[in-house]
Design an enzyme around this catalytic site. Structure first.
Site, mmCIF file in Angstrom:
data_model
loop_
_atom_site.group_PDB
_atom_site.id
_atom_site.type_symbol
_atom_site.label_atom_id
_atom_site.label_comp_id
_atom_site.label_asym_id
_atom_site.label_seq_id
_atom_site.Cartn_x
_atom_site.Cartn_y
_atom_site.Cartn_z
ATOM 1 N N ASP A 135 26.597 43.697 24.200
ATOM 2 C CA ASP A 135 26.863 42.440 25.470
ATOM 3 C C ASP A 135 26.133 41.587 24.824
ATOM 4 O O ASP A 135 26.547 40.378 24.927
ATOM 5 C CB ASP A 135 26.391 43.119 26.729
ATOM 6 C CG ASP A 135 27.214 44.304 27.366
ATOM 7 O OD1 ASP A 135 28.082 44.084 28.344
ATOM 8 O OD2 ASP A 135 27.010 45.268 26.734
ATOM 9 N N GLU A 169 28.783 36.639 31.338
ATOM 10 C CA GLU A 169 28.531 37.750 32.100
ATOM 11 C C GLU A 169 26.856 37.848 32.182
ATOM 12 O O GLU A 169 26.202 38.147 33.101
ATOM 13 C CB GLU A 169 29.226 38.911 31.781
ATOM 14 C CG GLU A 169 28.769 40.058 32.961
ATOM 15 C CD GLU A 169 29.577 41.394 32.741
ATOM 16 O OE1 GLU A 169 30.560 41.194 32.236
ATOM 17 O OE2 GLU A 169 29.491 42.123 34.014
ATOM 18 N N VAL A 202 31.179 42.275 26.652
ATOM 19 C CA VAL A 202 31.804 43.402 26.465
ATOM 20 C C VAL A 202 32.471 43.940 28.022
ATOM 21 O O VAL A 202 31.723 44.197 28.663
ATOM 22 C CB VAL A 202 30.868 44.634 26.153
ATOM 23 C CG1 VAL A 202 31.598 45.943 26.158
ATOM 24 C CG2 VAL A 202 30.275 44.181 24.610
ATOM 25 N N ASP A 203 33.582 43.966 28.237
ATOM 26 C CA ASP A 203 34.249 44.030 29.593
ATOM 27 C C ASP A 203 34.509 45.602 29.289
ATOM 28 O O ASP A 203 35.162 46.117 28.494
ATOM 29 C CB ASP A 203 35.750 43.426 29.485
ATOM 30 C CG ASP A 203 36.178 43.666 31.050
ATOM 31 O OD1 ASP A 203 35.563 43.640 31.772
ATOM 32 O OD2 ASP A 203 37.493 44.114 30.770
ATOM 33 N N THR A 254 31.851 47.781 30.038
ATOM 34 C CA THR A 254 30.839 48.525 29.579
ATOM 35 C C THR A 254 30.607 49.860 29.383
ATOM 36 O O THR A 254 30.008 50.374 28.505
ATOM 37 C CB THR A 254 29.511 47.555 30.007
ATOM 38 O OG1 THR A 254 29.756 46.439 29.917
ATOM 39 C CG2 THR A 254 28.223 47.961 29.014
ATOM 40 N N SER A 265 38.404 48.499 31.355
ATOM 41 C CA SER A 265 38.454 47.008 30.942
ATOM 42 C C SER A 265 39.984 46.308 31.108
ATOM 43 O O SER A 265 40.856 46.879 31.266
ATOM 44 C CB SER A 265 37.924 47.002 29.599
ATOM 45 O OG SER A 265 38.999 47.400 28.492
ATOM 46 N N LYS A 299 44.880 46.470 40.562
ATOM 47 C CA LYS A 299 43.389 46.592 40.998
ATOM 48 C C LYS A 299 43.493 46.391 42.338
ATOM 49 O O LYS A 299 43.650 45.297 42.666
ATOM 50 C CB LYS A 299 42.735 45.860 40.105
ATOM 51 C CG LYS A 299 41.133 46.116 40.282
ATOM 52 C CD LYS A 299 40.126 45.424 39.080
ATOM 53 C CE LYS A 299 38.644 45.631 39.832
ATOM 54 N NZ LYS A 299 37.934 44.791 39.021
HETATM 55 N N1 LIG Z 1 32.887 47.351 42.925
HETATM 56 C C1 LIG Z 1 33.586 46.903 42.100
HETATM 57 N N2 LIG Z 1 34.884 46.759 42.229
HETATM 58 C C2 LIG Z 1 35.799 46.189 41.479
HETATM 59 N N3 LIG Z 1 35.524 45.942 40.177
HETATM 60 C C3 LIG Z 1 34.125 46.025 39.825
HETATM 61 C C4 LIG Z 1 33.140 46.598 40.487
HETATM 62 N N4 LIG Z 1 31.899 46.546 40.052
HETATM 63 C C5 LIG Z 1 32.177 45.990 38.758
HETATM 64 N N5 LIG Z 1 33.634 45.641 38.563
HETATM 65 C C6 LIG Z 1 34.371 45.011 37.303
HETATM 66 O O1 LIG Z 1 35.095 45.908 36.844
HETATM 67 C C7 LIG Z 1 34.890 45.652 35.487
HETATM 68 C C8 LIG Z 1 35.470 46.916 34.567
HETATM 69 O O2 LIG Z 1 36.758 46.858 34.793
HETATM 70 P P1 LIG Z 1 37.430 48.304 35.075
HETATM 71 O O3 LIG Z 1 37.018 49.168 36.013
HETATM 72 O O4 LIG Z 1 38.843 48.003 35.005
HETATM 73 O O5 LIG Z 1 37.184 49.093 33.911
HETATM 74 C C9 LIG Z 1 33.359 45.508 35.468
HETATM 75 O O6 LIG Z 1 33.342 44.901 34.053
HETATM 76 P P2 LIG Z 1 32.040 45.134 33.049
HETATM 77 O O7 LIG Z 1 32.124 46.467 32.591
HETATM 78 O O8 LIG Z 1 32.115 43.956 32.096
HETATM 79 O O9 LIG Z 1 31.025 44.811 33.964
HETATM 80 C C10 LIG Z 1 33.253 44.505 36.539
HETATM 81 O O10 LIG Z 1 33.134 43.290 36.227
HETATM 82 MG MG LIG Z 2 33.844 42.897 32.799
#
Ligand SMILES: Nc1ncnc2c1ncn2[C@@H]1O[C@H](COP(=O)(O)O)[C@@H](OP(=O)(O)O)[C@H]1O
Ligand SMILES: [Mg+2]
Length: 372
Positions: free
Chosen positions: A54, A79, A148-149, A151, A280, A297
């Site tokens: 990240d 981020e 890094v989306d 993570t 992601s 989502k």
């Molecule tokens: N409570 C929550 N509800 C919805 N999205 C969230 C969350 N907490 C974190 N996220 C977001 O969801 C992203 C991950 O997406 P997904 O769930 O689709 O894999 C995270 O990105 P990061 O991993 O870059 O922090 C974060 O930005």
């Molecule tokens: Mg993200």
């Protein structure tokens, strides 16, 4: 002849996402070694993990953008911050970030990018990471980066994405998504997506997708080790508009989207396939290249979506022929700063208008009875 609009921005963004993706591949490989796992991952205040990758990606993207476009008026919304990395107890972590950054930047010229004369010191690295503290907004140009989306997917050896976009006066002008673990059909790389060959061809790992607003084109390149690929193929969304045949993707984590609600919704529309749960922005990538038809989502109402989690994916899906809106059918608003303010309930990305309208209708029909 006048230079093509945003040519340098697009070219730099694509190249730096290739370089950043290669950094991620190396860090993820190291995370897989049991002995080196700890120390490379830190928990943020919300308990989500943040890794060497990240910070490393944020540092190289910031450094390269500053080299190419000048650091003076550069606005980057990203981020990560430097707070925990600057603490005395994080010296080891900072050292690991520094090695990853300098290893990546030593290869920058093979990606057609500027390279530092000598390795960057930790002060310069922290400066580069810290430069990305812009909050965006309705006016001017802002680069938007999720280094890094997903993570969680990254630390689990699964899917993740490097996402870079450019917003001008509130509109996403270009987006680039690096998806280092995405299974790409080889057929798709040679003949374009949806080439209708029908053959169950072989698959290769990793790609970078990109698109410029208004071009009507979205592109994909393979991720190749140690360099920049020569070719790109056009992306095209799926032509499936029957829910019975549609693949719907959604977050893996229940905390990030209400799986029960989306299951009820898709069931009411006659969707038969099991949802494709992927970490992601790779979900946007799956729509753009025709591997899935829908991404939904529905986060908890208290959660505010961030622009870096969507900007790059939205422009790529739209230019590949898809539709992205909130659950009320409105375009996402990237003009209000870090958050997607005014988002109506959830996000719906579709390969086409027909499926999109059906889903919006189904949301209205089932919302009242849901507990959201
Ligand atoms: N409570 C929550 N509800 C919805 N999205 C969230 C969350 N907490 C974190 N996220 C977001 O969801 C992203 C991950 O997406 P997904 O769930 O689709 O894999 C995270 O990105 P990061 O991993 O870059 O922090 C974060 O930005
Ligand atoms: Mg993200």
């Amino acid at each position: 002849m006048a230079e093509e609009f945003l040519a340098t921005e697009m070219d730099t963004a694509v190249r730096v996402v290739h370089l950043a993706s290669s950094l991620c591949v190396k860090v993820q490989d190291k995370l897989r070694l049991p002995s080196s796992t700890n120390g490379h991952v830190k928990s943020k205040d919300d308990d989500s993990p943040v890794t060497v990758a990240d910070w490393g990606v944020q540092a190289i993207v910031s450094w390269v953008l500053a080299q190419v476009f000048g650091g003076q008026n550069l606005s980057i919304v990203a981020e990560e911050d430097t707070e925990s990395l600057s603490k005395a107890e994080s010296l080891g972590l900072l050292g690991a970030v520094s090695s990853a950054v300098n290893e990546a930047l030593s290869e920058a010229s093979t990606y057609g990018l500027p390279k530092p004369d000598k390795p960057l010191g930790t002060t310069e690295i922290l400066e580069a990471i810290g430069r990305c503290s812009s909050v965006g907004g309705p006016k001017g140009r802002h680069w938007v980066l999720d280094p890094v989306d997903g993570t969680l997917g990254f630390v689990r050896g699964d899917q993740y994405a490097v996402a870079l976009a450019l917003i001008e006066n509130g509109k996403v002008l270009l987006g680039v998504l690096g998806c280092p673990n995405y299974p790409v059909k080889k057929e798709c790389l040679s003949n374009g997506c949806n080439s209708q060959s029908g053959a169950a061809g072989s698959v290769t790992k990793g790609c970078v997708m990109y698109a410029k607003r208004g071009s009507g084109q979205a592109w994909m390149q393979p991720l190749i080790p140690g360099g920049y690929p020569e070719s790109a193929t056009l992306l095209k969304v799926s032509s499936v508009d029957d829910p019975v045949l549609a693949t719907v993707c959604e977050p893996v984590e229940r905390a990030n989207s209400n799986h029960l609600f989306t299951a009820g919704l898709t069931n009411s529309m006659g969707v038969r396939k099991q949802p494709m749960r992927v970490y992601s922005m790779v979900k946007y990538a799956a729509i753009a290249c025709g591997d899935a038809e829908v991404f939904m989502k529905f986060a908890q109402s208290s959660y505010k979506e961030k622009i870096w989690d969507h900007a790059a994916g939205v422009v790529i899906v739209e230019e590949a022929g898809g539709v992205v809106t909130d659950a009320g059918g409105r375009n996402l608003d990237f003009s209000k700063g870090v958050y997607l303010e005014g988002l109506d309930r959830g996000i719906i990305a579709c390969s086409g208008q027909v499926l999109h309208e059906k889903i919006i209708g189904a949301v209205y029909a089932s919302w009242e009875s849901s507990s959201l």
